[in-house]
Design a protein around this motif. Structure first.
Motif, PDB file in Angstrom:
ATOM      1  N   GLU A   1      55.405 -55.239-172.905  1.00  0.00           N
ATOM      2  CA  GLU A   1      55.461 -55.256-174.369  1.00  0.00           C
ATOM      3  C   GLU A   1      55.965 -53.922-174.916  1.00  0.00           C
ATOM      4  OE1 GLU A   1      52.491 -56.130-178.169  1.00  0.00           O
ATOM      5  OE2 GLU A   1      51.757 -56.321-176.118  1.00  0.00           O
ATOM      6  N   THR A   2      55.533 -52.830-174.296  1.00  0.00           N
ATOM      7  CA  THR A   2      55.955 -51.501-174.753  1.00  0.00           C
ATOM      8  C   THR A   2      57.445 -51.286-174.530  1.00  0.00           C
ATOM      9  OG1 THR A   2      53.770 -50.588-174.238  1.00  0.00           O
ATOM     10  CG2 THR A   2      55.577 -49.019-174.488  1.00  0.00           C
TER      11      THR A   2
ATOM     12  N   HIS B   1      59.434 -53.225-177.020  1.00  0.00           N
ATOM     13  CA  HIS B   1      59.408 -52.557-178.325  1.00  0.00           C
ATOM     14  C   HIS B   1      60.475 -51.468-178.385  1.00  0.00           C
ATOM     15  CE1 HIS B   1      57.873 -50.466-181.856  1.00  0.00           C
ATOM     16  NE2 HIS B   1      57.756 -49.363-181.134  1.00  0.00           N
TER      17      HIS B   1
ATOM     18  N   PHE C   1      52.306 -48.512-180.041  1.00  0.00           N
ATOM     19  CA  PHE C   1      52.824 -48.492-178.680  1.00  0.00           C
ATOM     20  C   PHE C   1      52.836 -47.066-178.140  1.00  0.00           C
ATOM     21  CE2 PHE C   1      54.573 -52.249-180.682  1.00  0.00           C
ATOM     22  CZ  PHE C   1      54.401 -53.213-179.697  1.00  0.00           C
TER      23      PHE C   1
END
Length: 221
Positions: A96-97, A100, A81
């Protein structure tokens, strides 16, 4: 034997909080609490990218600094990431990053609360409160509404309290080099204020607890 029983109770409660916290953030989107979680992640990424924070309502710089540092450490071992905020915002997997780093921040937040309990216990021992009473006080704190809720939000209050307790503990340390103790205490107090400026309202603790402690200590020598 009774003390060991209490320690097992405290350890069980903290372990229970860890699993509940993990389950909760695993099923929570990073944007679900915009007021705090989103601001914390975004500004921590800014600081990790070497940029200035944009969250100006409260300092919280220490919080962003710690989360940003943890992000960098994790990124060394897992660079799947992006870490640089400009790259993150221009990428196709922003969601998504951020998810995370949200999960990393929540785990970091758990350990901040964990060390808060340890620091609180050590501070109460330093001011010579009976250990049986200390354990009961710690359990009451563990089960208090504010402490429990702090596991499920990214905020700066508990970090500020942790740093304030470390500052106070250094101030009453048995180390005979008082100048070093005061300097280290001052550093942690500054970090506590940078995390949450309202911590200054706890400064009277130095008058009502620390000054009498020094008075008793001086009488012993």
């Amino acid at each position: 034997m009774i003390k060991k029983k209490y320690y097992y109770i405290i350890s069980t409660i903290l372990l229970f909080f860890f699993f509940i916290n993990y389950y909760q953030f695993s099923n929570q989107h990073w944007s679900s609490i915009i007021d705090q979680d989103t601001f914390q992640i975004y500004n921590s990424l800014l600081v990790a990218s070497g940029l200035e924070q944009e969250y100006r309502d409260h300092p919280a710089f220490t919080t962003f600094l710690i989360h940003g540092f943890v992000f960098k450490i994790i990124n060394i071992f897992n660079n799947t990431f992006l870490l640089n905020i400009d790259s993150v915002l221009s990428s196709k997997n922003i969601d998504e990053t951020f998810q995370h780093y949200f999960q990393i921040a929540r785990i970091t937040n758990y350990f901040i609360n964990f060390f808060l309990i340890i620091s609180f216990y050590n501070f109460l021992k330093k001011i010579r409160i009976d250990e049986n009473l200390i354990i009961k006080i710690v359990i009451l704190l563990l089960l208090s509404q504010g402490y429990v809720l702090s596991f499920f939000l990214l905020r700066s209050e508990n970090l500020s309290l942790l740093l304030f307790l470390i500052s106070s503990t250094y101030l009453i340390s048995n180390n005979k080099n008082i100048a070093i103790n005061i300097f280290i205490s001052g550093v942690f107090l500054a970090l506590a204020m940078l995390a949450k400026i309202q911590i200054i309202f706890l400064l009277p603790i130095y008058i009502f607890i620390l000054v009498p402690f020094y008075s008793v200590k001086n009488l012993e020598y």
